[in-house]
Design a protein around this motif. Structure first.
Motif, PDB file in Angstrom:
ATOM      1  N   GLY A  19       3.418  -6.565   0.098  1.00 60.37           N
ATOM      2  CA  GLY A  19       4.444  -7.520   0.833  1.00 60.37           C
ATOM      3  C   GLY A  19       4.403  -7.323   2.403  1.00 60.37           C
ATOM      4  O   GLY A  19       3.148  -7.372   3.629  1.00 60.37           O
ATOM      5  N   LEU A  20       4.303  -5.626   2.549  1.00 59.91           N
ATOM      6  CA  LEU A  20       3.494  -5.155   4.097  1.00 59.91           C
ATOM      7  C   LEU A  20       2.109  -5.437   3.814  1.00 59.91           C
ATOM      8  O   LEU A  20       0.829  -5.660   5.290  1.00 59.91           O
ATOM      9  CB  LEU A  20       3.863  -3.428   4.228  1.00 59.91           C
ATOM     10  CG  LEU A  20       5.438  -3.447   4.419  1.00 59.91           C
ATOM     11  CD1 LEU A  20       6.256  -2.321   4.288  1.00 59.91           C
ATOM     12  CD2 LEU A  20       5.737  -4.121   6.019  1.00 59.91           C
ATOM     13  N   SER A  21       1.454  -4.758   2.587  1.00 56.28           N
ATOM     14  CA  SER A  21       0.181  -4.741   2.798  1.00 56.28           C
ATOM     15  C   SER A  21      -0.108  -5.547   2.590  1.00 56.28           C
ATOM     16  O   SER A  21      -1.579  -6.402   3.467  1.00 56.28           O
ATOM     17  CB  SER A  21       0.030  -4.865   1.517  1.00 56.28           C
ATOM     18  OG  SER A  21      -2.055  -4.128   1.018  1.00 56.28           O
ATOM     19  N   LYS A  22      -0.361  -7.438   2.405  1.00 53.85           N
ATOM     20  CA  LYS A  22      -0.332  -8.209   2.794  1.00 53.85           C
ATOM     21  C   LYS A  22      -0.680  -9.963   3.608  1.00 53.85           C
ATOM     22  O   LYS A  22      -0.665 -10.509   4.518  1.00 53.85           O
ATOM     23  CB  LYS A  22      -0.003  -9.234   1.228  1.00 53.85           C
ATOM     24  CG  LYS A  22      -0.374  -8.926  -0.208  1.00 53.85           C
ATOM     25  CD  LYS A  22      -1.524  -8.701  -0.051  1.00 53.85           C
ATOM     26  CE  LYS A  22      -1.774  -8.275  -1.431  1.00 53.85           C
ATOM     27  NZ  LYS A  22      -3.319  -8.881  -2.358  1.00 53.85           N
ATOM     28  N   SER A  23       0.614  -8.960   4.695  1.00 54.55           N
ATOM     29  CA  SER A  23       0.896  -9.379   5.450  1.00 54.55           C
ATOM     30  C   SER A  23       1.044  -8.824   6.975  1.00 54.55           C
ATOM     31  O   SER A  23       0.614  -9.769   8.068  1.00 54.55           O
ATOM     32  CB  SER A  23       2.895  -9.256   5.740  1.00 54.55           C
ATOM     33  OG  SER A  23       3.357  -8.286   5.731  1.00 54.55           O
ATOM     34  N   LEU A  50       0.139  -6.675 -11.632  1.00 51.05           N
ATOM     35  CA  LEU A  50      -0.465  -7.682 -10.977  1.00 51.05           C
ATOM     36  C   LEU A  50       0.822  -8.722 -10.389  1.00 51.05           C
ATOM     37  O   LEU A  50       0.508  -9.406  -9.111  1.00 51.05           O
ATOM     38  CB  LEU A  50      -0.985  -8.286 -11.721  1.00 51.05           C
ATOM     39  CG  LEU A  50      -2.072  -9.851 -11.581  1.00 51.05           C
ATOM     40  CD1 LEU A  50      -2.956  -9.836 -10.700  1.00 51.05           C
ATOM     41  CD2 LEU A  50      -2.191  -9.796 -12.642  1.00 51.05           C
ATOM     42  N   PRO A  51       1.789  -9.305 -11.187  1.00 54.03           N
ATOM     43  CA  PRO A  51       2.307  -9.934 -10.390  1.00 54.03           C
ATOM     44  C   PRO A  51       3.239  -9.760  -9.376  1.00 54.03           C
ATOM     45  O   PRO A  51       3.248 -10.806  -7.721  1.00 54.03           O
ATOM     46  CB  PRO A  51       3.862 -10.775 -11.546  1.00 54.03           C
ATOM     47  CG  PRO A  51       3.088  -9.763 -12.741  1.00 54.03           C
ATOM     48  CD  PRO A  51       2.312  -8.806 -12.284  1.00 54.03           C
ATOM     49  N   ALA A  56       3.375 -11.339  -3.471  1.00 53.29           N
ATOM     50  CA  ALA A  56       3.298 -11.352  -2.106  1.00 53.29           C
ATOM     51  C   ALA A  56       2.385 -11.645  -1.404  1.00 53.29           C
ATOM     52  O   ALA A  56       2.038 -12.278   0.191  1.00 53.29           O
ATOM     53  CB  ALA A  56       2.187  -9.564  -1.965  1.00 53.29           C
ATOM     54  N   ASP A  57       1.362 -11.812  -2.237  1.00 51.59           N
ATOM     55  CA  ASP A  57       0.152 -13.268  -1.638  1.00 51.59           C
ATOM     56  C   ASP A  57       0.927 -14.922  -2.001  1.00 51.59           C
ATOM     57  O   ASP A  57       0.357 -15.186  -0.909  1.00 51.59           O
ATOM     58  CB  ASP A  57      -1.407 -13.393  -2.516  1.00 51.59           C
ATOM     59  CG  ASP A  57      -2.066 -12.130  -2.841  1.00 51.59           C
ATOM     60  OD1 ASP A  57      -2.020 -11.251  -2.142  1.00 51.59           O
ATOM     61  OD2 ASP A  57      -2.301 -11.963  -4.127  1.00 51.59           O
ATOM     62  N   ILE A  58       0.810 -15.359  -2.053  1.00 53.54           N
ATOM     63  CA  ILE A  58       2.133 -16.512  -2.315  1.00 53.54           C
ATOM     64  C   ILE A  58       2.971 -16.911  -1.236  1.00 53.54           C
ATOM     65  O   ILE A  58       3.315 -17.801   0.047  1.00 53.54           O
ATOM     66  CB  ILE A  58       2.885 -16.873  -3.596  1.00 53.54           C
ATOM     67  CG1 ILE A  58       2.370 -17.151  -4.344  1.00 53.54           C
ATOM     68  CG2 ILE A  58       3.654 -18.215  -3.759  1.00 53.54           C
ATOM     69  CD1 ILE A  58       2.551 -17.148  -5.623  1.00 53.54           C
ATOM     70  N   ALA A 175      -8.262 -14.306   5.670  1.00 55.52           N
ATOM     71  CA  ALA A 175      -9.558 -13.236   4.636  1.00 55.52           C
ATOM     72  C   ALA A 175      -9.168 -12.675   3.587  1.00 55.52           C
ATOM     73  O   ALA A 175      -9.331 -13.347   1.841  1.00 55.52           O
ATOM     74  CB  ALA A 175     -10.931 -13.690   5.104  1.00 55.52           C
ATOM     75  N   SER A 176      -8.518 -12.174   3.718  1.00 54.67           N
ATOM     76  CA  SER A 176      -8.122 -10.750   2.780  1.00 54.67           C
ATOM     77  C   SER A 176      -7.177 -11.510   1.822  1.00 54.67           C
ATOM     78  O   SER A 176      -7.119 -11.626   0.701  1.00 54.67           O
ATOM     79  CB  SER A 176      -7.973  -9.257   3.035  1.00 54.67           C
ATOM     80  OG  SER A 176      -8.649  -8.577   3.783  1.00 54.67           O
ATOM     81  N   VAL A 177      -6.511 -11.873   2.544  1.00 51.96           N
ATOM     82  CA  VAL A 177      -4.496 -12.591   1.813  1.00 51.96           C
ATOM     83  C   VAL A 177      -5.128 -13.686   0.749  1.00 51.96           C
ATOM     84  O   VAL A 177      -4.962 -13.637  -0.453  1.00 51.96           O
ATOM     85  CB  VAL A 177      -3.675 -12.651   2.377  1.00 51.96           C
ATOM     86  CG1 VAL A 177      -2.425 -14.213   1.490  1.00 51.96           C
ATOM     87  CG2 VAL A 177      -3.571 -11.838   3.236  1.00 51.96           C
ATOM     88  N   TRP A 178      -5.852 -14.673   0.960  1.00 49.64           N
ATOM     89  CA  TRP A 178      -6.637 -15.754   0.132  1.00 49.64           C
ATOM     90  C   TRP A 178      -7.585 -15.229  -0.581  1.00 49.64           C
ATOM     91  O   TRP A 178      -7.642 -15.734  -1.675  1.00 49.64           O
ATOM     92  CB  TRP A 178      -6.987 -16.355   0.898  1.00 49.64           C
ATOM     93  CG  TRP A 178      -5.719 -18.316   2.124  1.00 49.64           C
ATOM     94  CD1 TRP A 178      -5.223 -17.058   2.785  1.00 49.64           C
ATOM     95  CD2 TRP A 178      -5.289 -19.092   1.575  1.00 49.64           C
ATOM     96  NE1 TRP A 178      -4.482 -18.457   3.605  1.00 49.64           N
ATOM     97  CE2 TRP A 178      -4.285 -18.693   2.317  1.00 49.64           C
ATOM     98  CE3 TRP A 178      -4.880 -19.520   0.123  1.00 49.64           C
ATOM     99  CZ2 TRP A 178      -3.196 -20.117   2.303  1.00 49.64           C
ATOM    100  CZ3 TRP A 178      -4.766 -20.163  -0.137  1.00 49.64           C
ATOM    101  CH2 TRP A 178      -3.690 -20.779   1.097  1.00 49.64           C
ATOM    102  N   PHE A 179      -8.323 -14.401  -0.520  1.00 49.28           N
ATOM    103  CA  PHE A 179      -9.194 -14.055  -0.945  1.00 49.28           C
ATOM    104  C   PHE A 179      -8.365 -13.665  -2.784  1.00 49.28           C
ATOM    105  O   PHE A 179      -8.993 -13.765  -4.454  1.00 49.28           O
ATOM    106  CB  PHE A 179     -10.749 -12.657  -1.391  1.00 49.28           C
ATOM    107  CG  PHE A 179     -10.984 -11.941  -1.854  1.00 49.28           C
ATOM    108  CD1 PHE A 179     -12.272 -12.738  -2.941  1.00 49.28           C
ATOM    109  CD2 PHE A 179     -10.326 -10.984  -2.271  1.00 49.28           C
ATOM    110  CE1 PHE A 179     -12.435 -11.758  -3.989  1.00 49.28           C
ATOM    111  CE2 PHE A 179     -10.954 -10.431  -3.542  1.00 49.28           C
ATOM    112  CZ  PHE A 179     -12.207 -10.608  -3.946  1.00 49.28           C
TER     113      PHE A 179
END
Length: 249
Positions: A19-23, A50-51, A56-58, A175-179
């Protein structure tokens, strides 16, 4: 799937890290790799992670949708290379036994740490290109796709790419999150077909769900204010030690 206390802790901490990484802190999800591989068999740890990363991406992606729209072409070019890399990585995964794969994870993590150091130096020097050719961007996507398929460790590759592209901070994160949202979803059929994502692993991943939300919530409030230098130094040191352990175990 029966889980012991350390495995439950690893899932919870992985959710928080993701969560911290993606945000707020792109690339730090690499810390999940040695943590999960220390708690679970090597291939299973990748399937369990993976899930968590997708969740976290979503959760993070909507907060960066406007910035991501401005980098649509960049994201699509990276994804074109990533599709090829994911296929290659999954083929390699099927041909590597558990003990060897554990060592491979360690070496991949060390390689990614090298990229992290290189990207940090470029950032300090202010060395940004302001642009990148589509062919080089495709190669970055190919490398990231292979690394993410093998061990979910493409974060530093993408971070290096974003730094070289000279993106502002929020567009960097967007860009990182959506990729990764698209790339990680693309991996699910491959992982399901070889059995490392299955109903039992998905059930175990529910432990991480509230911690993913907590990590994203915290990251969105810290981004722009947190001092990343000390945190990245600590994370890099811990990850290096964990990677050596994986290689020697």
């Amino acid at each position: 799937m029966h889980l012991d206390s350390f495995q439950i802790l690893a899932l919870a901490l992985s959710g928080l890290i993701a969560g911290l990484s993606k945000s707020a802190l792109p690339g730090t999800a690499i810390l999940m790799v040695p943590l999960m591989a220390s708690a679970f068999p090597a291939k299973l740890s990748v399937g369990l992670s993976l899930p968590i990363l997708i969740a976290a991406d979503i959760v993070s992606a909507p907060s960066y949708r406007f910035e991501a729209a401005k980098e649509r072409r960049l994201i699509l070019t990276l994804l074109a290379g990533a599709v090829v890399g994911i296929g290659l990585g999954c083929l390699l995964m099927e041909r590597i036994d558990g003990e060897l794969f554990r060592s491979v994870i360690g070496w991949v993590v060390l390689s990614m740490l090298g990229l992290r150091i290189l990207s940090s130096r470029r950032k300090k020097e202010g060395s940004t290109s302001g642009g990148m050719s589509p062919s080089l961007r495709f190669i970055f996507g190919l490398a990231a796709g292979t690394a993410t398929a093998l061990a979910n460790v493409a974060g530093p590759i993408i971070s290096l790419h974003m730094i070289m592209s000279g993106l502002p901070k929020r567009r960097f994160i967007a860009a990182s999150v959506w990729f990764f949202l698209v790339a990680n979803v693309l991996k699910v059929p491959f992982y399901w077909s070889i059995g490392i994502v299955n109903p039992n692993t998905l059930k175990a991943d529910l432990i991480a769900a509230p911690f993913v939300t907590l990590g994203v919530w915290s990251g969105l409030r810290l981004v722009g204010r947190i001092n990343q230098n000390l945190f990245i130094t600590v994370v890099t040191t811990l990850t290096f030690v964990a990677a050596i352990r994986l290689i020697l175990s």
